[in-house]
Design a protein around this motif. Sequence first.
Motif, short mmCIF file in Angstrom:
data_model
loop_
_atom_site.label_atom_id
_atom_site.label_comp_id
_atom_site.label_asym_id
_atom_site.label_seq_id
_atom_site.Cartn_x
_atom_site.Cartn_y
_atom_site.Cartn_z
N PHE A 167 0.74 -1.07 0.11
CA PHE A 167 -0.04 -0.29 -0.07
C PHE A 167 0.81 1.04 0.01
O PHE A 167 0.46 2.37 -0.45
CB PHE A 167 -1.10 0.06 1.15
N PHE A 168 1.91 1.20 0.83
CA PHE A 168 2.69 2.31 0.78
C PHE A 168 3.44 2.60 -0.48
O PHE A 168 3.52 3.66 -1.09
CB PHE A 168 3.82 2.23 1.99
N VAL A 169 3.97 1.42 -1.00
CA VAL A 169 4.64 1.65 -2.45
C VAL A 169 3.85 2.13 -3.65
O VAL A 169 4.35 3.08 -4.26
CB VAL A 169 5.08 0.24 -2.92
N ILE A 170 2.55 1.59 -3.63
CA ILE A 170 1.53 2.08 -4.47
C ILE A 170 1.11 3.62 -4.36
O ILE A 170 1.43 4.53 -5.30
CB ILE A 170 0.32 1.51 -4.66
N SER A 171 1.02 4.08 -3.08
CA SER A 171 0.78 5.24 -2.69
C SER A 171 1.84 6.40 -2.79
O SER A 171 1.57 7.38 -3.47
CB SER A 171 0.21 5.69 -1.11
N ALA A 172 3.08 6.21 -2.62
CA ALA A 172 4.15 6.90 -2.76
C ALA A 172 4.52 6.91 -4.23
O ALA A 172 4.52 7.94 -4.74
CB ALA A 172 5.37 6.19 -2.06
N ALA A 173 4.17 5.95 -5.01
CA ALA A 173 4.43 5.93 -6.36
C ALA A 173 3.51 6.74 -7.05
O ALA A 173 4.01 7.69 -7.83
CB ALA A 173 4.45 4.55 -7.08
N ALA A 174 2.18 6.92 -6.70
CA ALA A 174 1.39 7.59 -7.39
C ALA A 174 1.47 9.08 -6.97
O ALA A 174 1.42 10.06 -7.61
CB ALA A 174 -0.29 7.22 -6.83
N ILE A 175 1.69 9.44 -5.62
CA ILE A 175 2.27 10.83 -5.51
C ILE A 175 3.51 11.41 -6.08
O ILE A 175 3.30 12.50 -6.61
CB ILE A 175 2.42 10.99 -3.80
N ILE A 176 4.40 10.46 -6.32
CA ILE A 176 5.67 10.96 -7.04
C ILE A 176 4.99 11.19 -8.53
O ILE A 176 5.44 12.14 -9.16
CB ILE A 176 6.66 9.89 -7.24
N PHE B 147 -4.55 17.95 -6.68
CA PHE B 147 -5.83 17.18 -5.91
C PHE B 147 -5.81 15.79 -6.11
O PHE B 147 -6.35 15.09 -5.40
CB PHE B 147 -7.02 18.04 -6.17
N LEU B 148 -5.36 15.28 -7.39
CA LEU B 148 -5.63 13.77 -7.55
C LEU B 148 -4.85 12.86 -6.57
O LEU B 148 -5.45 11.78 -6.50
CB LEU B 148 -5.39 13.72 -9.00
N GLN B 149 -3.85 13.49 -6.18
CA GLN B 149 -2.93 12.68 -5.24
C GLN B 149 -3.30 12.59 -3.70
O GLN B 149 -2.96 11.61 -3.12
CB GLN B 149 -1.60 13.04 -5.40
N THR B 150 -4.34 13.48 -3.56
CA THR B 150 -5.01 13.42 -1.93
C THR B 150 -5.27 11.99 -1.27
O THR B 150 -5.05 11.66 -0.31
CB THR B 150 -5.69 14.46 -1.68
N PRO B 151 -6.12 11.31 -2.20
CA PRO B 151 -6.41 9.92 -1.57
C PRO B 151 -5.25 9.08 -1.15
O PRO B 151 -5.37 8.23 -0.34
CB PRO B 151 -7.28 9.32 -2.80
N PHE B 152 -4.20 9.14 -1.81
CA PHE B 152 -3.10 8.29 -1.58
C PHE B 152 -2.22 8.76 -0.23
O PHE B 152 -1.71 7.92 0.24
CB PHE B 152 -2.13 8.45 -2.88
N TYR B 153 -2.76 10.00 0.27
CA TYR B 153 -2.26 10.53 1.66
C TYR B 153 -3.12 9.64 2.65
O TYR B 153 -2.48 9.38 3.86
CB TYR B 153 -2.20 12.00 1.94
N CYS B 154 -4.13 9.10 2.37
CA CYS B 154 -4.90 8.29 3.18
C CYS B 154 -4.76 6.81 3.32
O CYS B 154 -5.15 6.07 3.80
CB CYS B 154 -6.37 8.60 2.85
N THR B 155 -3.90 6.18 2.18
CA THR B 155 -3.66 4.91 2.14
C THR B 155 -2.27 4.28 2.35
O THR B 155 -1.95 3.27 2.42
CB THR B 155 -4.01 4.42 0.64
#
Lengths: 167, 224
Positions: free
Chosen positions: B82-91, B139-147
């Motif tokens: 979950f961390f890997v996917i979230s961090a990658a999306a934010i990047i 704004f699109l990246q905000t959900p990934f800060y929750c995951t």
Amino acid sequence: MGDEMLNEKLTKRISDHEGIIYKICNTYCYNKGDREDLAQEIIYELLKSYHSFNESYKFSTWMYRVALNVAISFYRKSKTNEVISFNETHADCADKNDDSPELEKNLCTLQQFISELKELDKALMLLYLESKSYKEIGEIIGITETNVATKISRIKNNLKQKFSQIN
Amino acid sequence: MNDPELKELLESYNHQLQEAKVLNLQSWVLNLQCFESLQKQKAKSKLRSLINFKIVAVILGILWISFLGYLLYYSMDMSKIFFVISAAAIIVCTLIAIIVYLNQIALISKINRGENVLKAQETIAHLKLSTINITRILFLQTPFYCTFWWSTEMIVNEPTAFWFISFPIALLFTFAAAWLYKNISIKNVHKKWFRILFNSPEWNSLVKANNFLQEIEEFKKEKF
């Protein structure tokens, strides 16, 4: 041409047309500090952009374009676009000694009218005051000759109307 | 007032404008030609301040990506999926924003003030408005800060907390991000929610830029 000669030529050209800078600064800014800042920004932009000037065009046309573009951006950014009030205008006018109070009063009314114009209409009026042809005004602003004529006619009619309301 | 009277008045006003000298122009021209003065003036120019703002944003973005990249590099494990996917999306989102900012910086540097007034002013206004696209992407990246802190253990061991708290919050942020991505646009700048959400000098200048663009469009029209 060496840098020094180019600078000398440009300095002379700007000096020959310095009236353009004064007019634009006095039209777009109402306080001394802003006028000085704007004049400096215009000169800076003229020096910076000179390499892009095409010698087949008139220098004054290019200078008007650069100066008006800088002035409009400056005006929009600095928020000094407050409209001077009639009282303020007349107080300023009262300070001046003039043999013709009627002319002075009319000039103040005209100044007030121009201060109320939108920035693009101000540019149009400024070029019209300079007796530029509609073709050249169109080239500087970026609209057709017909459009220039229509807009100037409208502004003049509004101005006449304003004077008729006062008198 | 008749035409000759008006003409005379306009000529007097034109003379008055020209006579009111702002500064000793020739000395200023000579002064500004010195490289040092040019640099100082450059620092003061309004467009320069816009570039500076974007450069700071790019630097902060690169630092943020570097930090996340470092964490990502040491988290390549299925247990931290979950961390890997979230961090990658934010990047990815931050990277897109950086590219848009760099493109804007290049465009600002290319603005030609010698172009006709409407064309140059339109370019400047469009440039300001392009900031809106960056915000939508961010704004699109905000959900990934929750995951990013989710884990399979958490789902298995604390299903109630996960399905009734964490998951709905992430879902809420996902809907909000999607809604904002769809609705943050120039056509909504005058809406109340927009003004409440983006009440900052940069956004106020966007509203002004949009109004000015409409003014330019209106100005181009020939009305008889």
